[in-house]
Design a protein around this motif. Sequence first.
Motif, PDB file in Angstrom:
ATOM      1  N   GLY A  85      32.202   9.242  11.626  1.00  0.00           N
ATOM      2  CA  GLY A  85      31.233   9.815  12.544  1.00  0.00           C
ATOM      3  C   GLY A  85      31.281   9.218  13.936  1.00  0.00           C
ATOM      4  N   GLU A  86      31.239   7.878  14.001  1.00  0.00           N
ATOM      5  CA  GLU A  86      31.173   7.231  15.313  1.00  0.00           C
ATOM      6  C   GLU A  86      32.391   7.559  16.170  1.00  0.00           C
ATOM      7  OE1 GLU A  86      28.666   5.926  16.659  1.00  0.00           O
ATOM      8  OE2 GLU A  86      27.348   5.729  14.910  1.00  0.00           O
ATOM      9  N   SER A  87      33.567   7.535  15.561  1.00  0.00           N
ATOM     10  CA  SER A  87      34.786   7.832  16.335  1.00  0.00           C
ATOM     11  C   SER A  87      34.694   9.208  16.973  1.00  0.00           C
ATOM     12  CB  SER A  87      36.024   7.798  15.445  1.00  0.00           C
ATOM     13  OG  SER A  87      36.004   6.676  14.624  1.00  0.00           O
ATOM     14  N   PHE A  88      34.202  10.170  16.181  1.00  0.00           N
ATOM     15  CA  PHE A  88      34.136  11.519  16.724  1.00  0.00           C
ATOM     16  C   PHE A  88      33.040  11.644  17.783  1.00  0.00           C
ATOM     17  CE2 PHE A  88      36.946  12.302  13.251  1.00  0.00           C
ATOM     18  CZ  PHE A  88      37.717  13.375  13.659  1.00  0.00           C
ATOM     19  N   LEU A  89      31.929  10.958  17.569  1.00  0.00           N
ATOM     20  CA  LEU A  89      30.878  10.970  18.586  1.00  0.00           C
ATOM     21  C   LEU A  89      31.399  10.428  19.911  1.00  0.00           C
ATOM     22  CD1 LEU A  89      27.649   9.881  16.644  1.00  0.00           C
ATOM     23  CD2 LEU A  89      28.096  12.091  17.754  1.00  0.00           C
ATOM     24  N   GLU A  90      32.166   9.339  19.813  1.00  0.00           N
ATOM     25  CA  GLU A  90      32.729   8.740  21.032  1.00  0.00           C
ATOM     26  C   GLU A  90      33.623   9.721  21.770  1.00  0.00           C
ATOM     27  OE1 GLU A  90      34.975   5.008  20.577  1.00  0.00           O
ATOM     28  OE2 GLU A  90      33.179   4.293  19.505  1.00  0.00           O
ATOM     29  N   GLU A  91      34.481  10.390  20.987  1.00  0.00           N
ATOM     30  CA  GLU A  91      35.422  11.328  21.589  1.00  0.00           C
ATOM     31  C   GLU A  91      34.654  12.450  22.298  1.00  0.00           C
ATOM     32  OE1 GLU A  91      38.708  10.477  21.226  1.00  0.00           O
ATOM     33  OE2 GLU A  91      39.038  11.993  22.788  1.00  0.00           O
ATOM     34  N   ILE A  92      33.614  12.912  21.653  1.00  0.00           N
ATOM     35  CA  ILE A  92      32.826  14.000  22.242  1.00  0.00           C
ATOM     36  C   ILE A  92      32.107  13.506  23.506  1.00  0.00           C
ATOM     37  CG2 ILE A  92      30.867  15.564  21.859  1.00  0.00           C
ATOM     38  CD1 ILE A  92      31.752  15.547  18.853  1.00  0.00           C
ATOM     39  N   GLN A  93      31.637  12.259  23.452  1.00  0.00           N
ATOM     40  CA  GLN A  93      30.983  11.658  24.601  1.00  0.00           C
ATOM     41  C   GLN A  93      31.952  11.586  25.794  1.00  0.00           C
ATOM     42  OE1 GLN A  93      27.959  11.246  25.166  1.00  0.00           O
ATOM     43  NE2 GLN A  93      28.200  10.238  27.155  1.00  0.00           N
ATOM     44  N   LYS A  94      33.187  11.150  25.512  1.00  0.00           N
ATOM     45  CA  LYS A  94      34.213  11.082  26.563  1.00  0.00           C
ATOM     46  C   LYS A  94      34.395  12.432  27.210  1.00  0.00           C
ATOM     47  CE  LYS A  94      37.463   8.179  24.407  1.00  0.00           C
ATOM     48  NZ  LYS A  94      38.814   8.215  23.850  1.00  0.00           N
ATOM     49  N   TYR A  95      34.466  13.421  26.360  1.00  0.00           N
ATOM     50  CA  TYR A  95      34.676  14.783  26.848  1.00  0.00           C
ATOM     51  C   TYR A  95      33.512  15.221  27.732  1.00  0.00           C
ATOM     52  CZ  TYR A  95      34.478  19.863  26.631  1.00  0.00           C
ATOM     53  OH  TYR A  95      34.364  21.188  26.945  1.00  0.00           O
ATOM     54  N   ARG A  96      32.306  14.847  27.304  1.00  0.00           N
ATOM     55  CA  ARG A  96      31.138  15.268  28.047  1.00  0.00           C
ATOM     56  C   ARG A  96      31.125  14.626  29.440  1.00  0.00           C
ATOM     57  NH1 ARG A  96      27.648  13.824  24.595  1.00  0.00           N
ATOM     58  NH2 ARG A  96      27.391  15.668  23.332  1.00  0.00           N
ATOM     59  N   GLU A  97      31.505  13.361  29.479  1.00  0.00           N
ATOM     60  CA  GLU A  97      31.549  12.661  30.774  1.00  0.00           C
ATOM     61  C   GLU A  97      32.572  13.286  31.708  1.00  0.00           C
ATOM     62  OE1 GLU A  97      32.192   8.609  29.660  1.00  0.00           O
ATOM     63  OE2 GLU A  97      30.171   8.484  28.811  1.00  0.00           O
ATOM     64  N   LYS A  98      33.748  13.550  31.141  1.00  0.00           N
ATOM     65  CA  LYS A  98      34.808  14.155  31.922  1.00  0.00           C
ATOM     66  C   LYS A  98      34.329  15.492  32.482  1.00  0.00           C
ATOM     67  CE  LYS A  98      38.681  15.383  30.029  1.00  0.00           C
ATOM     68  NZ  LYS A  98      39.523  15.238  28.862  1.00  0.00           N
ATOM     69  N   ASP A  99      33.672  16.221  31.624  1.00  0.00           N
ATOM     70  CA  ASP A  99      33.194  17.538  31.968  1.00  0.00           C
ATOM     71  C   ASP A  99      32.206  17.495  33.127  1.00  0.00           C
ATOM     72  OD1 ASP A  99      33.739  20.116  31.195  1.00  0.00           O
ATOM     73  OD2 ASP A  99      31.720  20.333  30.322  1.00  0.00           O
TER      74      ASP A  99
END
Length: 613
Positions: free
Chosen positions: A595-609
């Motif tokens: 879970g945490e790994s995927f949350l992090e990845e999604i967070q990265k994407y959100r920041e980039k976005d």
Amino acid sequence: MTKEEILRQLYGYDSFRPGQEELIEAVLGGRDVFGIMPTGAGKSVCYQVPALLLPGITLVVSPLISLMKDQVTALNQMGVHAAYLNSSLTMNQYLKALQLAKRGQYKLIYVAPERLLTESFLDFARFADISLLAVDEAHCVSQWGQDFRPSYLKIQEFVRMLPRRPVMAAYTATATRAVRDDCIAMLGLINPFVKTTGFDRANLYFEVRQPADKDKELLTILDKHREESGIIYCATRKNVEEICDKLIREGYRATRYHAGLTDAERARNQEDFLYDVSPVMVATNAFGMGIDKSNVRYVVHYNMPKNMESYYQEAGRAGRDGEPAVCILLYSGQDVVTNQYFIEHARENDELDEHELAIVKDQDHKRLRQMTAYCFTEDCLRSYILRYFGEEAVESCGNCGSCCGDFEAQDVTDSAMALLRMVWESGGRYGAQVLMDALRGSSAQKVKQFGLDRLSGYGALRGMPVHMLRKVLHKLYGMQLLKQQGDPYPVVKITPEGKELLLEEVPVRFTVQVEKKEKTAQKKTKGSMAAGEAESSLFEALRSLRMALARAQGVPPYLVFSDKTLTDMCRKLPENKEEMLAVTGVGEKKFELYGESFLEEIQKYREKDSAVE
Ligand code: ADP
Ligand code: ZN
């Protein structure tokens, strides 16, 4: 825990699929069950959920080593203790597993049928508290089924040897009446609750094409699925080899599977496919029994299989995650000829006498005709399939080649009749090419040499493109009005049905499918990116993460999360544990693991976005 809680917390699914709940309830109520569900419908949940709720052990009899391994891995990933006992274990591993089983370490034990009556296994089973005996691929017990396994007959004997009869639950995807009755009798089910769930797989798009050049057509199809995983089924090893080589030359990460490879090669290639190292699998029908790879986005049949049962089972390996996937069959008349040959030369089953053998062959020919009719029907393909399996169906499904109409029917009655007459008049002594030449009025040497230019049909189809004429010819093979005979120089002969049609001038209208001039917009089949809702860059990032995690754990990527789960993450963009648990396919245990790994990845994407904005 309740069954709903198990489904949510362990599997991460919101609701049961049709049939699952009733079958589970019946088992929990102590009643035998027989579940008939198509491939991918979710049979395993039907016995795994009760297994977790019942006090004792659940034994699962399964014929397939790969399937056992897959399921046990999946269960372990969910935090459930399970093991398998089959010939892939060394003696030591086997004894060790049995010992742990005796100590009550496992809730579920998968066992190969031939193990059941062995001394060591009985020694365990007689003293174990067995609540449920589940039989997967139950049709294997029936001699009318296609995969008869004599060792399945031992199941009933095994049950009799137990001090207390467990509840029995059998599951299969084969729906014919004969097989069904046979299963119930041969397994000794007592007054079972029988449930047949819909055979429809709404997410699968069906299409039949009759291309002049199959190789070219295949490349066109694959080009639309560059990054996706798929299976290409061929009738022969030779085809598998050639096509796999070709795809590799075209830059695809393809691998192969057929009975001519060594065990080691087969195992490695299958593994490469499961782990998406080689997302494209080219294979004979030897491949796939028990393959539960959920992210297969297309299944192309390079050759027509021998019957609808095989076709639907093989095509059904697409889209098991419920996301859109395509199933395309590339037909040619030669496929009929090949299958007829297979039926006639089927290795004789020495348990059958001559009379029985004749009946079996007859049935096989009938099934082949029904398969061929599928390739020629202009009606909705899905409704054809469902009716074949004895289900009601709507007239038009809106998600198949017929309904979406990339093709249209062209009337070819005149040329079909001319062909039949030409074959009849010339006495069934000549090959297809020279006959077509004669019809087209060619002055080729052979036409003259055989005197075909003196027949009334000579030149009757002048100007007709040869590929069209070949299509008509293949249609006539398919309808078994003409047939090819002789090896290595096959000649075209007219069948009794063909003669009848000519002599009695039965009015029939012949049509073939031709591609519409203007193709309707290409169907969107980028399954994982359904409706463009999800951002593809995030999906790609999540996919890479999944791959990395899978590698580190040594499990296939789809066992980490399915494509459907990743797509749902892209849609929901969860920010915390709670939101992540709302994503389909994310249970407590899986969250703990990934879970945490995927949350992090999604967070990265959100920041980039937001940086771009
Ligand atoms: P089969 O009937 O062919 O044995 P499986 O049991 O392998 O099918 O299930 C096919 C896929 O569907 C698996 O990925 C499984 O986890 C998933 N599945 C099963 N039940 C449900 C459900 N209620 N909701 C969502 N997905 C499910
Ligand atoms: Zn349709």
